[in-house]
Motif scaffolding. Structure first.
Motif, PDB file in Angstrom:
ATOM      1  N   GLY A  36       0.791  -1.262   0.030  1.00 24.50           N
ATOM      2  CA  GLY A  36       0.041   0.010  -0.021  1.00 24.50           C
ATOM      3  C   GLY A  36       0.844   1.175  -0.017  1.00 24.50           C
ATOM      4  N   GLY A  37       2.090   0.975   0.378  1.00 24.36           N
ATOM      5  CA  GLY A  37       2.988   2.329   0.259  1.00 24.36           C
ATOM      6  C   GLY A  37       2.661   3.281   1.599  1.00 24.36           C
ATOM      7  N   ASN A  38       3.530   4.221   1.614  1.00 20.85           N
ATOM      8  CA  ASN A  38       3.295   5.220   2.809  1.00 20.85           C
ATOM      9  C   ASN A  38       1.993   5.783   3.006  1.00 20.85           C
ATOM     10  N   ASN A  39       1.417   6.139   1.543  1.00 21.57           N
ATOM     11  CA  ASN A  39       0.428   6.856   1.717  1.00 21.57           C
ATOM     12  C   ASN A  39      -0.933   6.011   1.699  1.00 21.57           C
ATOM     13  N   ASP A  40      -1.026   5.015   2.374  1.00 29.28           N
ATOM     14  CA  ASP A  40      -2.131   4.001   2.377  1.00 29.28           C
ATOM     15  C   ASP A  40      -2.950   4.500   3.770  1.00 29.28           C
ATOM     16  N   MET A  41      -3.935   5.285   3.636  1.00 31.57           N
ATOM     17  CA  MET A  41      -4.441   5.750   4.590  1.00 31.57           C
ATOM     18  C   MET A  41      -5.930   4.991   5.052  1.00 31.57           C
ATOM     19  N   ILE A  42      -6.070   4.793   6.145  1.00 31.70           N
ATOM     20  CA  ILE A  42      -7.553   3.943   6.411  1.00 31.70           C
ATOM     21  C   ILE A  42      -8.280   5.050   7.363  1.00 31.70           C
ATOM     22  N   PHE A  43      -9.346   5.521   6.865  1.00 31.60           N
ATOM     23  CA  PHE A  43     -10.129   6.402   7.852  1.00 31.60           C
ATOM     24  C   PHE A  43     -11.108   5.619   8.533  1.00 31.60           C
ATOM     25  N   GLY A  44     -11.966   5.877   9.630  1.00 30.02           N
ATOM     26  CA  GLY A  44     -12.531   5.515  10.292  1.00 30.02           C
ATOM     27  C   GLY A  44     -14.099   4.740   9.501  1.00 30.02           C
ATOM     28  N   SER A  45     -14.379   5.408   8.539  1.00 31.32           N
ATOM     29  CA  SER A  45     -15.551   4.966   7.726  1.00 31.32           C
ATOM     30  C   SER A  45     -15.125   3.735   6.911  1.00 31.32           C
ATOM     31  N   ASP A  46     -13.740   3.497   6.549  1.00 31.95           N
ATOM     32  CA  ASP A  46     -12.931   2.343   5.942  1.00 31.95           C
ATOM     33  C   ASP A  46     -12.514   1.578   6.806  1.00 31.95           C
ATOM     34  N   MET A  47     -12.562   1.569   8.260  1.00 29.07           N
ATOM     35  CA  MET A  47     -11.998   0.468   8.930  1.00 29.07           C
ATOM     36  C   MET A  47     -12.949  -0.655   9.135  1.00 29.07           C
ATOM     37  N   ALA A  48     -12.329  -1.800   9.388  1.00 27.03           N
ATOM     38  CA  ALA A  48     -13.233  -2.924   9.779  1.00 27.03           C
ATOM     39  C   ALA A  48     -13.170  -3.332  11.376  1.00 27.03           C
ATOM     40  N   TYR A  49     -11.918  -2.951  11.778  1.00 28.02           N
ATOM     41  CA  TYR A  49     -11.565  -2.815  13.060  1.00 28.02           C
ATOM     42  C   TYR A  49     -10.008  -2.479  13.524  1.00 28.02           C
ATOM     43  N   GLU A  50      -9.693  -2.366  14.581  1.00 30.03           N
ATOM     44  CA  GLU A  50      -8.161  -1.932  14.927  1.00 30.03           C
ATOM     45  C   GLU A  50      -7.550  -3.011  15.984  1.00 30.03           C
ATOM     46  N   LEU A  51      -6.567  -3.200  15.732  1.00 28.26           N
ATOM     47  CA  LEU A  51      -5.714  -4.226  16.612  1.00 28.26           C
ATOM     48  C   LEU A  51      -5.127  -3.323  17.681  1.00 28.26           C
ATOM     49  N   GLY A  52      -5.175  -3.456  18.791  1.00 28.81           N
ATOM     50  CA  GLY A  52      -4.667  -2.776  19.977  1.00 28.81           C
ATOM     51  C   GLY A  52      -4.965  -1.180  20.082  1.00 28.81           C
ATOM     52  N   SER A  53      -6.364  -1.061  19.833  1.00 29.66           N
ATOM     53  CA  SER A  53      -7.167   0.276  19.894  1.00 29.66           C
ATOM     54  C   SER A  53      -6.973   0.653  21.334  1.00 29.66           C
ATOM     55  N   GLY A  54      -6.940   1.979  21.617  1.00 27.25           N
ATOM     56  CA  GLY A  54      -7.237   2.616  22.639  1.00 27.25           C
ATOM     57  C   GLY A  54      -6.233   2.259  24.062  1.00 27.25           C
ATOM     58  N   SER A  55      -7.188   1.570  25.064  1.00 28.55           N
ATOM     59  CA  SER A  55      -6.637   0.885  26.031  1.00 28.55           C
ATOM     60  C   SER A  55      -6.205  -0.584  25.966  1.00 28.55           C
ATOM     61  N   LEU A  56      -6.572  -1.203  24.765  1.00 30.97           N
ATOM     62  CA  LEU A  56      -6.198  -2.373  24.522  1.00 30.97           C
ATOM     63  C   LEU A  56      -4.651  -2.547  24.327  1.00 30.97           C
ATOM     64  N   PHE A  57      -4.096  -3.773  24.643  1.00 29.47           N
ATOM     65  CA  PHE A  57      -2.643  -4.198  24.381  1.00 29.47           C
ATOM     66  C   PHE A  57      -2.343  -3.916  22.920  1.00 29.47           C
ATOM     67  N   ALA A  58      -0.994  -3.608  22.564  1.00 32.07           N
ATOM     68  CA  ALA A  58      -0.622  -3.278  21.304  1.00 32.07           C
ATOM     69  C   ALA A  58       1.019  -3.463  21.462  1.00 32.07           C
ATOM     70  N   VAL A  59       1.329  -4.634  21.463  1.00 31.49           N
ATOM     71  CA  VAL A  59       2.850  -4.854  21.693  1.00 31.49           C
ATOM     72  C   VAL A  59       3.830  -5.281  20.429  1.00 31.49           C
ATOM     73  N   SER A  60       4.590  -4.658  20.098  1.00 32.34           N
ATOM     74  CA  SER A  60       5.561  -4.959  19.024  1.00 32.34           C
ATOM     75  C   SER A  60       6.806  -5.211  19.594  1.00 32.34           C
ATOM     76  N   GLU A  61       7.459  -6.327  19.159  1.00 31.23           N
ATOM     77  CA  GLU A  61       8.992  -6.619  19.649  1.00 31.23           C
ATOM     78  C   GLU A  61       9.627  -7.215  18.592  1.00 31.23           C
TER      79      GLU A  61
END
Length: 244
Positions: A36-61
């Motif tokens: 998708g390249g650097n400019n592949d933006m996903i806005f709220g209306s196009d979003m199915a869900y988010e991994l690690g949204s808000g207070s949820l955990f989102a750990v990358s290692e």
């Protein structure tokens, strides 16, 4: 490169109580996913869900090792539901383990920069419809997945292959093991603490390679040297290298 081994072993132990949803070792059989390249933006209306949204955990290692028992070859492992099986925001974890050549990094000032260059590869992987937002300070990686990507059957296999292809471009890297975690009963908090520990080790490595001071009592990374196997030896070898 053994300074991350204890942390890697502890992270993998967190997964031992679970069976993976699937493991893919024939990575080349995975159909490539569009970039998708650097400019592949996903806005709220196009979003199915988010991994690690808000207070949820989102750990990358991500860490490096020379041990074949940690990374035997290129592979993708998934613990929990795959991308097409998720319907709402959930916690998320990603572990990338890089098997590097034994003599990949020498004891000089360039080693830290080489390691960071490889680690920063995470900022340049952009599967279409899979927008990740990585925070180097909090070690969080939130992912927004588009409705169209889900409709087109995007999977962690697709994302994992792009990750493996990206890291495999470095001559130091022999194999890549990518682990995705989406289980709701996984200990993401413990994984987050281990991710911080890994980052402390990398920062300490910078100190070791740039400061040849051998007075351990006054060194501000003494605690890490005491805890991390191989760090003290690396410090000593670096000082000897600089004295030549």
């Amino acid at each position: 490169m053994r300074i991350y081994d204890e942390t890697i072993a502890t992270e993998l132990a967190l997964l031992e109580q679970f069976s993976p949803s699937y493991v893919t070792v024939d990575v080349n059989s995975i159909e490539p996913w569009p970039d998708g390249g650097n400019n592949d933006m996903i806005f709220g209306s196009d979003m199915a869900y988010e991994l690690g949204s808000g207070s949820l955990f989102a750990v990358s290692e991500q860490m490096m090792t020379v041990r074949s028992d940690f990374v035997s070859g290129n592979s993708i492992e998934v613990y929990g539901p795959d991308l097409t099986d998720i319907s709402s925001n959930i916690s998320y974890g990603k572990i990338v383990l890089l098997k590097v050549k034994e003599d990949s990094f020498s004891s000089d000032d360039k080693t830290y920069d080489q390691i960071r260059a490889i680690q920063y590869t995470r900022y340049h992987i952009h599967p279409l419809g899979y927008m990740s937002r990585v925070s180097a300070t909090s070690l969080r990686e939130q992912v927004r997945v588009s409705k169209s990507a889900v409709s087109d059957k995007i999977s962690f296999n697709h994302v994992g292959r792009m990750i493996i292809d990206a890291y495999s471009k470095y001559p130091q890297v022999k194999a890549v093991r990518v682990i995705f975690i989406t289980r709701d009963d996984f200990d993401y908090k413990a994984l987050g603490e281990l991710a911080k520990q890994s980052e402390h080790i990398t920062s300490a490595l910078d100190h070791v390679l740039k400061d040849a001071t051998m007075n351990c009592n006054s060194c501000n990374i003494k605690e890490i040297c005491d805890e991390v196997e191989g760090m003290r030896e690396l410090h000593f070898s670096t000082a000897q290298y600089k004295e030549r």
